[in-house]
Scaffold this motif. Structure first.
Motif, short mmCIF file in Angstrom:
data_model
loop_
_atom_site.label_atom_id
_atom_site.label_comp_id
_atom_site.label_asym_id
_atom_site.label_seq_id
_atom_site.Cartn_x
_atom_site.Cartn_y
_atom_site.Cartn_z
N LEU A 1 19.65 39.79 35.69
CA LEU A 1 19.06 38.99 36.76
C LEU A 1 18.33 37.75 36.25
O LEU A 1 18.49 36.66 36.81
N LYS A 2 17.50 37.91 35.22
CA LYS A 2 16.70 36.80 34.70
C LYS A 2 16.72 36.84 33.18
O LYS A 2 15.77 37.30 32.53
N PRO A 3 17.82 36.37 32.58
CA PRO A 3 17.98 36.51 31.12
C PRO A 3 16.99 35.69 30.31
O PRO A 3 16.85 35.94 29.11
N ASP A 4 16.31 34.72 30.91
CA ASP A 4 15.35 33.92 30.16
C ASP A 4 13.93 34.47 30.28
O ASP A 4 12.98 33.79 29.89
N SER A 5 13.77 35.67 30.81
CA SER A 5 12.44 36.27 30.91
C SER A 5 11.95 36.71 29.54
O SER A 5 12.73 37.00 28.63
N GLY A 6 10.63 36.77 29.41
CA GLY A 6 10.02 37.20 28.16
C GLY A 6 9.50 38.62 28.28
O GLY A 6 9.04 39.05 29.34
N ASN B 1 11.53 35.70 24.49
CA ASN B 1 12.62 35.93 25.43
C ASN B 1 13.43 37.15 25.02
O ASN B 1 13.56 37.48 23.84
N ILE B 2 14.01 37.82 26.02
CA ILE B 2 14.76 39.04 25.76
C ILE B 2 15.90 38.76 24.79
O ILE B 2 16.67 37.81 24.95
N ASN B 3 16.01 39.60 23.77
CA ASN B 3 17.12 39.47 22.82
C ASN B 3 17.62 40.85 22.43
O ASN B 3 16.92 41.86 22.60
N ILE B 4 18.82 40.88 21.92
CA ILE B 4 19.48 42.15 21.64
C ILE B 4 18.81 42.91 20.49
O ILE B 4 18.85 44.15 20.44
N LYS B 5 18.14 42.21 19.57
CA LYS B 5 17.48 42.89 18.46
C LYS B 5 16.34 43.78 18.96
O LYS B 5 16.18 44.91 18.50
N ASP B 6 15.54 43.25 19.89
CA ASP B 6 14.45 44.06 20.43
C ASP B 6 14.99 45.24 21.23
O ASP B 6 14.43 46.35 21.16
N ILE C 1 10.60 25.37 37.57
CA ILE C 1 11.47 26.35 36.91
C ILE C 1 10.59 27.49 36.40
O ILE C 1 9.85 27.31 35.43
N PRO C 2 10.62 28.64 37.05
CA PRO C 2 9.74 29.74 36.61
C PRO C 2 10.23 30.34 35.29
O PRO C 2 11.41 30.57 35.10
N HIS C 3 9.29 30.54 34.40
CA HIS C 3 9.58 31.19 33.12
C HIS C 3 8.56 32.31 32.98
O HIS C 3 7.41 32.10 32.62
N GLU C 4 9.02 33.51 33.28
CA GLU C 4 8.11 34.66 33.43
C GLU C 4 8.10 35.51 32.18
O GLU C 4 9.12 35.68 31.50
N ALA C 5 6.91 36.04 31.88
CA ALA C 5 6.75 36.98 30.77
C ALA C 5 6.11 38.26 31.29
O ALA C 5 5.27 38.23 32.19
N ILE C 6 6.54 39.38 30.74
CA ILE C 6 5.99 40.69 31.10
C ILE C 6 5.48 41.34 29.82
O ILE C 6 6.26 41.52 28.86
N VAL C 7 4.20 41.67 29.80
CA VAL C 7 3.56 42.22 28.61
C VAL C 7 3.17 43.67 28.89
O VAL C 7 2.42 43.96 29.83
N PHE C 8 3.68 44.59 28.07
CA PHE C 8 3.30 46.00 28.13
C PHE C 8 2.17 46.21 27.14
O PHE C 8 2.32 45.96 25.94
N ARG D 1 20.08 39.84 47.09
CA ARG D 1 21.16 40.63 46.51
C ARG D 1 21.15 40.44 44.99
O ARG D 1 20.67 39.43 44.48
N GLU D 2 21.66 41.44 44.32
CA GLU D 2 21.67 41.39 42.87
C GLU D 2 22.75 40.42 42.40
O GLU D 2 23.93 40.60 42.70
N LYS D 3 22.35 39.40 41.70
CA LYS D 3 23.30 38.42 41.19
C LYS D 3 22.88 38.01 39.79
O LYS D 3 21.69 38.06 39.44
N PRO D 4 23.84 37.61 38.95
CA PRO D 4 23.50 37.29 37.56
C PRO D 4 22.65 36.04 37.48
O PRO D 4 22.64 35.19 38.38
N GLY D 5 21.91 35.91 36.38
CA GLY D 5 21.07 34.75 36.17
C GLY D 5 21.89 33.53 35.77
O GLY D 5 23.09 33.44 36.00
N SER D 6 21.20 32.55 35.17
CA SER D 6 21.85 31.29 34.82
C SER D 6 22.96 31.51 33.80
O SER D 6 22.93 32.43 32.99
N LYS D 7 23.97 30.63 33.85
CA LYS D 7 25.10 30.75 32.94
C LYS D 7 24.68 30.38 31.52
O LYS D 7 23.80 29.58 31.29
N TYR D 8 25.38 30.96 30.58
CA TYR D 8 25.11 30.67 29.19
C TYR D 8 25.91 29.45 28.74
O TYR D 8 26.92 29.10 29.33
N LYS D 9 25.45 28.78 27.71
CA LYS D 9 26.13 27.59 27.23
C LYS D 9 27.38 27.98 26.45
O LYS D 9 27.49 29.08 25.89
#
Length: 576
Positions: free
Chosen positions: A59-64, A89-94, A14-21, A271-279
């Motif tokens: 696409l990948k809502p669990d990305s960091g 992980n990406i959140n609306i506050k950031d 299960i890939p859990h990717e982070a992107i650091v600027f 193709r562009e498709k949404p990531g995993s479903k939310y609980k």
């Protein structure tokens, strides 16, 4: 075969990717290049980061995502490293924080230089790299750790103090080697240069091209070529497209000599498709509780609930239901599990006899050698690839790509010299019952001879196409899903508290932003309209060609409607 992978089975990863600027605050990065003084490198970086987060939510809502700026003099930062967005992980506050900052800068309520407060006391690159290493390797309390990290390094300073310090260079090379060895880390550089001052990449090439990952493979480190301000956004957004391994299996080249090589395949198109479903959650005493689903089996006539103990598993064969015991079911499962994914080379054949467009029933994948399975796979793969491409041959292989897949016949076709990457494309060949005849066009007379009007229409069409430059061809990844974009844009505006546009012109702009096909069609239409409204005779050429094309087409249509040999129908229908 590698000793550590001889008895290993590849588990689900299960890939859990982070992107650091990682951004260096210099005096010139707040401004733009001399030829574009109204633009700002830093503002373009932040806008690209916000757009990337907006796409990753889909696409990948669990990305960091993390964004660090060094040489900052803000009070709440240590060692001059300011965390605009902490790595998580990406959140609306950031997203809200970043969106408000960009909006304040554009409206003149704030200034990037006064907000980040660049400091005179510089932060060493050694401190920056150690800080990044600590962030990507730390344990998180409320989320899983990251197993793959991309570091985006932004700077226009090609001569930091470490460039003339041999000991500092040596320590930096060791830190980057540790990053490459300990973690799945890739470093992408964004170096900016002006027309007057070119960026010298010698120092960064020295400290970044290190580590066992570089020495033991054909990897040459990150691309340190400087880029322009207009290329920042497109290069950042490439992080959306993660090239994950689609399959991994061995290829049996010769059973008699027991020659095997390892292969791994990557998806070419997507193709562009949404990531995993939310609980699912529900409110209970003002506290959100997680909800779980359950299944009930009902009697088809009475509607009563049937107990699971009363259910029996059967296999339907025609109108007969076959019931097997638990031991028989277990034997079937074990028999299927014993058949591992593998491919077997059958032989070679001419490319022109095998690769046909009507055999294209499934998307192709790009195949590359897998040295982790069998040592020497890369050398054998390279030799096989070169000889097949010179001889114009393709390889026929039989097997299955995944353990739970079905066996099929495949073609390994070497890539062309014009392709960016060198390797094989794998295509699945259809069985005889999967091949269907292509129907003839009902409204077209196949025996009709070409006329002068046909030749004229062909020449005019060629002249029209010549006015449009088809540079990169069609890539499905470049086209967004308009339905997803509209849904998430509505959610985005609501959560970020942004007002929606009500004017029709703004609505048209939103539609074009969310639908890339409409955007390209509008650009073609705008060129035709501009050509018809131009007073320059040379610029009117495109609209004149369309007028001639329409006249020829209408005359051909009227001629076909009067011809008794052609049966006209309202709509072509294909019986597929």
């Amino acid at each position: 075969m590698n000793n550590d992978t001889e008895n290993a089975t590849y588990k689900n990863f299960i890939p859990h990717e982070a992107i650091v600027f990682c951004i260096e605050l210099t005096d010139s990065i707040f401004n733009g290049p001399s030829q574009k003084p109204n633009q700002s490198y830093l503002l373009e970086i932040l806008e690209s980061l916000l757009e990337l987060m907006t796409q990753l939510v889909i696409l990948k809502p669990d990305s960091g995502i993390g964004c660090f700026l060094y040489h900052s003099g803000r009070n709440n930062c240590a060692n001059g490293i300011y965390q605009l967005i902490p790595l998580r992980n990406i959140n609306i506050k950031d997203m809200k924080t970043l969106s408000d900052l960009i909006q304040d800068v554009k409206l003149g309520r704030n200034d990037l230089q006064s907000y980040f407060k660049p400091s005179d006391s510089s932060t060493s690159l050694e401190e920056v790299f150690v800080f990044i290493q600590e962030q990507i390797t730390k344990e998180f309390v409320d989320q899983s750790s990251y197993n793959f990290t991309r570091v985006f390094l932004f700077t226009d300073n090609d001569n930091p103090p470490e460039a003339i310090d041999k000991d500092a260079r040596s320590r930096l090379r060791q830190i980057t080697a540790d990053l490459y060895d300990q973690q799945f880390v890739s470093i992408t550089t964004f170096f900016f240069e002006d027309e007057a001052t070119k960026f010298d990449t010698t120092f960064y090439s020295d400290i970044l091209n290190s580590g066992s990952m570089v020495k033991n493979s054909q990897y040459n480190g990150p691309n340190v070529t400087p880029i322009s301000i207009d290329s920042i956004r497109s290069k950042v957004l490439h992080a959306r497209d993660t090239k994950r391994i689609a399959f991994r299996c061995p290829l049996m080249v010769s059973e008699e000599m027991n020659i095997k090589i390892g292969l791994k395949g990557y998806s070419v198109t997507g193709r562009e498709k949404p990531g995993s479903k939310y609980k699912l959650v529900y409110e209970h005493d003002n506290i959100q509780e997680e909800a779980f689903s359950s299944r009930k089996y009902l009697h088809p006539r009475t509607g009563e609930v049937v107990s699971p103990s009363e259910l029996h598993k059967v296999y339907q064969f025609g109108d007969i239901n076959i019931e097997l015991s638990e031991q028989e079911d277990l034997a079937i499962d074990e028999a299927c599990e014993n058949v591992q994914a593998s491919l077997k080379l059958i032989g070679f054949r001419s490319k022109h006899k095998c690769v046909q467009y009507f055999n294209n029933i499934d998307k192709s994948m790009f195949v590359y050698p897998d040295e982790s399975q069998y040592i020497g796979s890369t050398k054998f793969f390279t030799s096989l690839f070169k000889n097949m491409r010179v001889l114009g041959k393709v390889a026929l292989v039989w097997g299955k790509l995944r353990n739970n897949g079905n066996a099929a016949l495949y073609i390994l076709n070497p890539s062309e010299e014009t392709d960016k990457n060198e390797g094989f494309f794998i295509y699945r060949l259809p069985f005889i019952d999967e091949v269907r005849k292509i129907p003839d066009l009902i409204s077209y007379d196949m025996d009709r001879k070409e006329t002068q009007q046909d030749e004229a229409l062909l020449k005019v069409t060629e002249a029209i196409v010549a006015n449009f430059k088809l540079r990169n061809g069609y890539d499905p990844n470049d086209f967004k899903n308009p339905v997803l974009q509209k849904y998430y844009n509505t959610l985005h505006d609501y959560l970020l508290q942004q007002e929606g546009n009500t004017k029709s012109e703004k609505n048209l702009e939103q539609l074009l932003d969310s639908d890339d096909t409409m955007k390209k069609l509008k650009s073609v239409r705008d060129r035709i309209v501009a050509s018809s409204q131009s007073t320059d005779a040379t610029k009117q050429k495109l609209s004149k060609l369309f007028e001639v094309w329409n006249q020829l087409y209408e005359s051909m249509e009227s001629r076909n409607s009067d011809s008794p040999s052609i049966k006209r129908v309202k709509k072509d229908s294909f019986n597929l």
